[in-house]
Enzyme design. Structure first.
Site, short mmCIF file in Angstrom:
data_model
loop_
_atom_site.label_atom_id
_atom_site.label_comp_id
_atom_site.label_asym_id
_atom_site.label_seq_id
_atom_site.Cartn_x
_atom_site.Cartn_y
_atom_site.Cartn_z
N SER A 101 0.82 -1.21 0.00
CA SER A 101 0.00 0.00 0.00
C SER A 101 0.86 1.26 0.00
O SER A 101 0.42 2.30 -0.46
CB SER A 101 -0.86 0.06 1.26
N HIS B 171 -2.45 -3.41 -6.42
CA HIS B 171 -2.96 -3.02 -5.11
C HIS B 171 -4.44 -3.35 -5.02
O HIS B 171 -5.28 -2.70 -5.64
CB HIS B 171 -2.71 -1.50 -4.92
N GLU C 235 -5.54 -1.39 -8.29
CA GLU C 235 -4.67 -0.39 -8.91
C GLU C 235 -3.45 -1.13 -9.45
O GLU C 235 -2.79 -1.86 -8.69
CB GLU C 235 -4.24 0.66 -7.87
N ASN D 126 -5.30 5.93 -1.96
CA ASN D 126 -4.78 6.38 -0.67
C ASN D 126 -4.22 7.80 -0.72
O ASN D 126 -4.17 8.47 0.30
CB ASN D 126 -3.73 5.39 -0.14
N1 LIG Z 1 -4.94 -4.73 5.17
C1 LIG Z 1 -5.29 -3.88 4.22
O1 LIG Z 1 -6.32 -3.21 4.30
C2 LIG Z 1 -4.43 -3.76 2.97
C3 LIG Z 1 -5.01 -3.23 1.81
C4 LIG Z 1 -4.26 -3.18 0.63
C5 LIG Z 1 -2.95 -3.62 0.65
N2 LIG Z 1 -2.40 -4.11 1.80
C6 LIG Z 1 -1.02 -4.60 1.74
O2 LIG Z 1 -1.03 -6.02 1.68
C7 LIG Z 1 0.14 -6.55 2.33
C8 LIG Z 1 -0.30 -7.52 3.40
O3 LIG Z 1 -1.16 -6.85 4.28
P1 LIG Z 1 -2.14 -7.65 5.27
O4 LIG Z 1 -3.04 -6.63 5.85
O5 LIG Z 1 -2.67 -8.84 4.58
O6 LIG Z 1 -1.07 -8.11 6.38
P2 LIG Z 1 -1.25 -9.22 7.50
O7 LIG Z 1 -0.40 -8.77 8.63
O8 LIG Z 1 -2.70 -9.54 7.72
O9 LIG Z 1 -0.59 -10.52 6.83
C9 LIG Z 1 0.76 -10.63 6.45
C10 LIG Z 1 1.12 -12.10 6.42
O10 LIG Z 1 2.43 -12.21 5.89
C11 LIG Z 1 3.06 -13.30 6.56
N3 LIG Z 1 4.51 -13.20 6.36
C12 LIG Z 1 5.37 -12.37 6.96
N4 LIG Z 1 6.62 -12.59 6.47
C13 LIG Z 1 6.52 -13.58 5.55
C14 LIG Z 1 7.45 -14.24 4.69
N5 LIG Z 1 8.74 -13.94 4.71
N6 LIG Z 1 6.98 -15.20 3.87
C15 LIG Z 1 5.67 -15.52 3.85
N7 LIG Z 1 4.74 -14.93 4.64
C16 LIG Z 1 5.17 -13.97 5.47
C17 LIG Z 1 2.61 -13.16 7.99
O11 LIG Z 1 2.78 -14.34 8.73
C18 LIG Z 1 1.14 -12.76 7.81
O12 LIG Z 1 0.30 -13.90 7.81
C19 LIG Z 1 0.93 -5.34 2.84
O13 LIG Z 1 1.90 -5.02 1.89
C20 LIG Z 1 -0.14 -4.25 2.93
O14 LIG Z 1 0.40 -2.96 2.75
C21 LIG Z 1 -3.12 -4.20 2.96
#
Ligand SMILES: NC(=O)c1ccc[n+]([C@@H]2O[C@H](COP(=O)([O-])OP(=O)(O)OC[C@H]3O[C@@H](n4cnc5c(N)ncnc54)[C@H](O)[C@@H]3O)[C@@H](O)[C@H]2O)c1
Length: 288
Positions: A122, A143, A155, A193
């Site tokens: 993000s 995204h 996106e 965003n």
């Molecule tokens: N949550 C949101 O609203 C949202 C929206 C759009 C984009 N994003 C982006 O998506 C990505 C993930 O966000 P999220 O909210 O799902 O996070 P989250 O914390 O829910 O999940 C992340 C996962 O990654 C795993 N992880 C960490 N290191 C790892 C590795 N080396 N190999 C494999 N797995 C690994 C963790 O165990 C966890 O399960 C981020 O880059 C975030 O910016 C989030």
């Protein structure tokens, strides 16, 4: 690889976003190989996906057979080696450049030369992340929005190094997953965003100034602008710290004051008032 030849995809990270992406990819007919460092993350993700598919079946949007088929296309491992041979990989691990860097190093050692990496970041620079991998021309930002099965936008963000064929594959993939894609330049916040974060931070600023109560500001934006949630309801839902940290990161990149989070939010994050999941945010959620 031609888009039509893609039969399987990889998903790195089984958190909120990885689970959603895995679900829509499985529903779209792909064999989906999910990798996470944590078995518990997959247990949660699998439960979320199952419930989501069952809800869709209950609403008769998909059949019971399609639920079974989609679940049958999902596999999970903590071994990154299982991603060998996937032509398209969605990355959705923690929003931390060091975590992503380490992961891409491992992926480069396992994945083939043609693999496309689509990062769901993000707030990190797609161009900076592309510079970390062996084949930056095959790197692109995709995204998605939370919750992925519900939200229709993706996106697509080409890095400076992304070749046109890679961006085209990402656009075709978004469409195949049932999403509408827009393309935008690699700039902090992309489109959504960039507009949304200053709006949320401004809402907290006027609350801090005492212009109106949180309830009244939420009511104003819902009834005056037709928004489904007010800014404080939205931040309590997604986590107050998300808007706070994303604002800090964008402020670091741009130095624009509109991205600088107000003191009220800094204090809330320090106090652990992170919204619904904490029981307290801009609203009290205990007992709800
Ligand atoms: N949550 C949101 O609203 C949202 C929206 C759009 C984009 N994003 C982006 O998506 C990505 C993930 O966000 P999220 O909210 O799902 O996070 P989250 O914390 O829910 O999940 C992340 C996962 O990654 C795993 N992880 C960490 N290191 C790892 C590795 N080396 N190999 C494999 N797995 C690994 C963790 O165990 C966890 O399960 C981020 O880059 C975030 O910016 C989030």
């Amino acid at each position: 690889m031609k888009f039509e030849e893609i039969r399987s995809v990889g998903v790195a990270g089984a958190g909120a976003m990885g689970a959603g992406i895995a679900q829509v990819a499985a529903q779209s007919g792909y064999d989906v190989k999910v990798v996470d460092v944590s078995d518990a993350a997959w247990a949660r993700a699998h439960k979320t996906i199952s419930k989501s598919l069952e809800r869709l079946a209950a609403k008769e949007k998909i059949t019971g057979e399609q639920v079974k088929e989609a679940l049958g296309r999902l596999s999970f491992s903590t071994d990154i080696g299982t991603l060998k041979g996937v032509p398209f990989l969605f990355e959705a691990v923690f929003e931390n450049i060091d975590v992503k860097k380490e992961l891409y190093g491992k992926l480069d050692a396992v994945c083939g030369d043609d693999v496309v990496y689509a990062s769901n970041t993000s707030s990190l620079s797609i161009t900076e992340m592309a510079s970390l991998v062996k084949r930056p021309a095959k790197f692109v930002g995709m995204h998605f929005f939370n919750p992925v099965p519900m939200m229709r936008l993706v996106e697509v963000i080409p890095a400076l190094q992304t070749e046109k064929g890679t961006a085209d594959l990402a656009l075709a993939m978004a469409q195949k997953l049932g999403k509408t894609a827009i393309t935008c330049k690699d700039t902090p916040g992309f489109v959504v965003n960039r507009l949304l974060v200053p709006y949320l931070l401004d809402a907290a600023r006027i609350l801090e100034e005492g212009v109106a109560s949180a309830e009244d500001i939420d009511t104003a934006m819902k009834l005056g602008c037709g928004m489904p949630m007010g800014p404080f309801e939205l931040m309590d839902f997604t986590g107050v710290e998300i808007a706070y940290y994303v604002g800090e990161i964008f402020h670091g990149y741009t130095k624009e004051a509109r991205f600088s989070p107000p003191g009220l939010m800094r204090n809330m994050v320090k106090a652990g008032y992170l919204g619904r999941k904490a029981g307290k945010g801009f609203y009290d959620h205990t007992g709800k």
